[in-house]
Scaffold this motif. Structure first.
Motif, mmCIF file in Angstrom:
data_model
loop_
_atom_site.group_PDB
_atom_site.id
_atom_site.type_symbol
_atom_site.label_atom_id
_atom_site.label_comp_id
_atom_site.label_asym_id
_atom_site.label_seq_id
_atom_site.Cartn_x
_atom_site.Cartn_y
_atom_site.Cartn_z
ATOM 1 N N TRP A 40 -2.374 -10.736 -12.623
ATOM 2 C CA TRP A 40 -1.919 -11.068 -11.002
ATOM 3 C C TRP A 40 -1.171 -12.349 -10.724
ATOM 4 C CZ3 TRP A 40 -4.177 -15.396 -8.684
ATOM 5 C CH2 TRP A 40 -5.463 -15.699 -9.471
ATOM 6 N N THR A 80 -0.586 -2.041 -10.872
ATOM 7 C CA THR A 80 -0.829 -1.160 -9.781
ATOM 8 C C THR A 80 0.280 -1.283 -8.719
ATOM 9 O OG1 THR A 80 -2.337 -2.494 -8.434
ATOM 10 C CG2 THR A 80 -3.307 -1.183 -10.049
ATOM 11 N N ARG A 81 1.110 -2.136 -8.903
ATOM 12 C CA ARG A 81 2.078 -2.528 -7.639
ATOM 13 C C ARG A 81 1.354 -2.517 -6.161
ATOM 14 N NH1 ARG A 81 7.127 1.812 -8.776
ATOM 15 N NH2 ARG A 81 7.961 0.296 -7.365
ATOM 16 N N LEU A 82 0.656 -3.365 -6.205
ATOM 17 C CA LEU A 82 -0.293 -3.455 -4.978
ATOM 18 C C LEU A 82 -0.175 -5.027 -4.592
ATOM 19 C CD1 LEU A 82 -2.397 -2.733 -2.760
ATOM 20 C CD2 LEU A 82 -4.242 -3.178 -4.392
ATOM 21 N N GLU A 83 0.087 -5.162 -3.263
ATOM 22 C CA GLU A 83 0.310 -6.526 -2.817
ATOM 23 C C GLU A 83 -0.603 -6.669 -1.559
ATOM 24 O OE1 GLU A 83 3.440 -9.981 -1.037
ATOM 25 O OE2 GLU A 83 4.221 -8.036 -1.978
ATOM 26 N N LEU A 105 -0.594 -5.222 3.695
ATOM 27 C CA LEU A 105 -0.750 -4.569 2.276
ATOM 28 C C LEU A 105 0.604 -3.664 1.918
ATOM 29 C CD1 LEU A 105 -3.760 -2.374 1.135
ATOM 30 C CD2 LEU A 105 -1.547 -1.194 1.455
ATOM 31 N N TRP A 147 1.785 -0.810 -1.051
ATOM 32 C CA TRP A 147 1.296 -0.187 -2.440
ATOM 33 C C TRP A 147 2.341 0.783 -2.848
ATOM 34 C CZ3 TRP A 147 -2.301 4.462 -2.863
ATOM 35 C CH2 TRP A 147 -2.619 4.462 -4.264
ATOM 36 N N GLN A 148 2.689 0.729 -4.009
ATOM 37 C CA GLN A 148 3.865 1.510 -4.527
ATOM 38 C C GLN A 148 3.365 2.163 -5.920
ATOM 39 O OE1 GLN A 148 7.512 -0.959 -4.342
ATOM 40 N NE2 GLN A 148 8.330 0.216 -2.760
ATOM 41 N N PRO A 149 2.461 2.798 -6.023
ATOM 42 C CA PRO A 149 1.755 3.196 -7.271
ATOM 43 C C PRO A 149 2.777 3.939 -8.190
ATOM 44 C CG PRO A 149 1.200 4.926 -5.446
ATOM 45 C CD PRO A 149 1.822 3.707 -4.793
ATOM 46 N N ASP A 171 5.186 5.271 -1.164
ATOM 47 C CA ASP A 171 5.260 3.745 -0.569
ATOM 48 C C ASP A 171 4.623 3.797 0.839
ATOM 49 O OD1 ASP A 171 6.470 1.272 0.362
ATOM 50 O OD2 ASP A 171 8.462 1.902 0.640
ATOM 51 N N ARG A 200 2.952 1.117 3.576
ATOM 52 C CA ARG A 200 2.714 -0.303 4.011
ATOM 53 C C ARG A 200 1.986 -0.341 5.304
ATOM 54 N NH1 ARG A 200 9.304 0.402 4.689
ATOM 55 N NH2 ARG A 200 9.950 0.340 2.557
#
Length: 338
Positions: A158, A192-195, A216, A218-220, A226, A228
């Motif tokens: 991370w 996980t391409r999670l922010e 938030l 997230w682009q799994p 996508d 947001r």
């Protein structure tokens, strides 16, 4: 018209940046959009040009030129045109290392994700800004001052990212801003391409106001999805928006007729607080839902259509938008390569 064209040419010449990450060739990039929108029975045609020049070295700039075409009485009468122009940001960046970038000038206020990341016409999926977009970004969405940003911690799984800024008050027509200070921190998980992150702003002129929010993205990796979302709170009110987009590229690839199609949707709610002077927020509790489609054609051309409905005590009405957007990128000096 001659004055306007001259002003645009001067802006392009003086806002050029040499992108030195890969070469010394100045580049110009941006988007051109034609928007037809109907809100409450009133139709507006809105061609938009957004021109960010360069990426990150030395100077970054973006200008927006809007041409509004409208009927004199809303739904009847002769057509009129109104042209507006603005400098969204004009900033000088000094890249120290991946942990610190120093910025001075006019920059987009880094509160949440919409104002800084999603306002370009070639990025946002829905033409209308969220109901809470003005929370944490008053007065103009831009700040005049200094900003520090970078990666505070870079672990194996991370990253901790940060942004801190101060803005002075400016009444200039092209460089309008309010006196404020704020910060944003976010955690990004590459696997996980999670922010997720938090934002805070203290408005320091006239009424001293606090605004805070969360976001938030997230682009799994397992799906072309996508997602947001943002929540924001201020004295004037609070609310959230949640937006999702799914591209059908799993069905034969992104270049097939179905793979070029993307379904989009957004739901949002706003709850009125204690109104403050110069608030750009709904005057009552408001809910809105929108659904639509993107279709990505070759050569960076995108078609977009959305339809929705807004609900409030002032009345319910339909909202729809049709957009054609072209994304461009080319060397500013003819004959040079990127």
């Amino acid at each position: 018209m001659i004055r306007r064209a001259t002003w645009i040419a001067m802006l392009l010449l003086f806002s050029v940046v040499a992108v030195r990450a890969q070469s010394n060739v100045p580049i110009i990039s941006g988007g051109v959009q034609f928007l037809s929108s109907t809100t409450g029975g009133v139709t507006t045609f809105q061609p938009v040009i957004a021109i960010p020049i360069g990426e990150r070295w030395l100077v970054e700039s973006r200008a927006t030129f809007d041409e509004f075409i409208f009927r004199e009485n809303g739904t009847s009468g002769p057509y009129h045109a109104l042209t507006l122009s603005s400098v969204d940001y004009l900033q000088l960046d000094f890249f120290v290392n991946r942990h610190l970038t120093i910025t001075v000038g006019q920059f987009l206020t880094p509160f949440g994700i919409y104002n800084e990341r999603l306002t370009p016409v070639w990025i946002h999926n829905i033409a209308d800004a969220p109901l809470i977009a003005s929370i944490g970004t008053r007065t103009s969405g831009s700040s005049d001052g200094g900003m520090l940003r970078g990666v505070a911690l870079d672990k194996k799984d991370w990253q901790l990212q940060y942004t801190a800024y101060f803005s002075a008050r400016s009444g200039s027509h092209q460089f309008n801003s309010g006196r404020s200070a704020g910060a944003r921190v976010g955690v990004f998980v590459p696997s996980t391409r999670l922010e997720v992150g938090l934002s805070y702003q203290r408005f320091l002129q006239d009424l001293h106001l606090n605004s805070w929010g969360t976001y938030l993205v997230w682009q799994p990796r397992s799906a072309p999805l996508d997602l947001r979302a943002e929540y924001a709170h201020s004295r004037g009110g609070q609310g959230y928006w949640l937006e999702g987009a799914y591209r059908f590229s799993k069905f034969g690839g992104s270049s097939t007729w179905l793979g070029r199609l993307q379904a989009i949707g957004r739901v949002q709610q706003f709850y009125l607080g204690t109104p403050s002077p110069n608030d750009v927020l709904p005057g009552v509790d408001t809910q809105q839902v929108e659904f639509g489609l993107n279709y990505y054609l070759p050569h960076n051309l995108r078609l977009n259509g959305t339809a929705g409905r807004q609900f409030s005590s002032l009345g319910n009405f339909n909202v729809w938008n049709l957009q054609v957007t072209y994304r461009f990128l080319f060397p500013l000096i003819p004959g040079s390569s990127q």
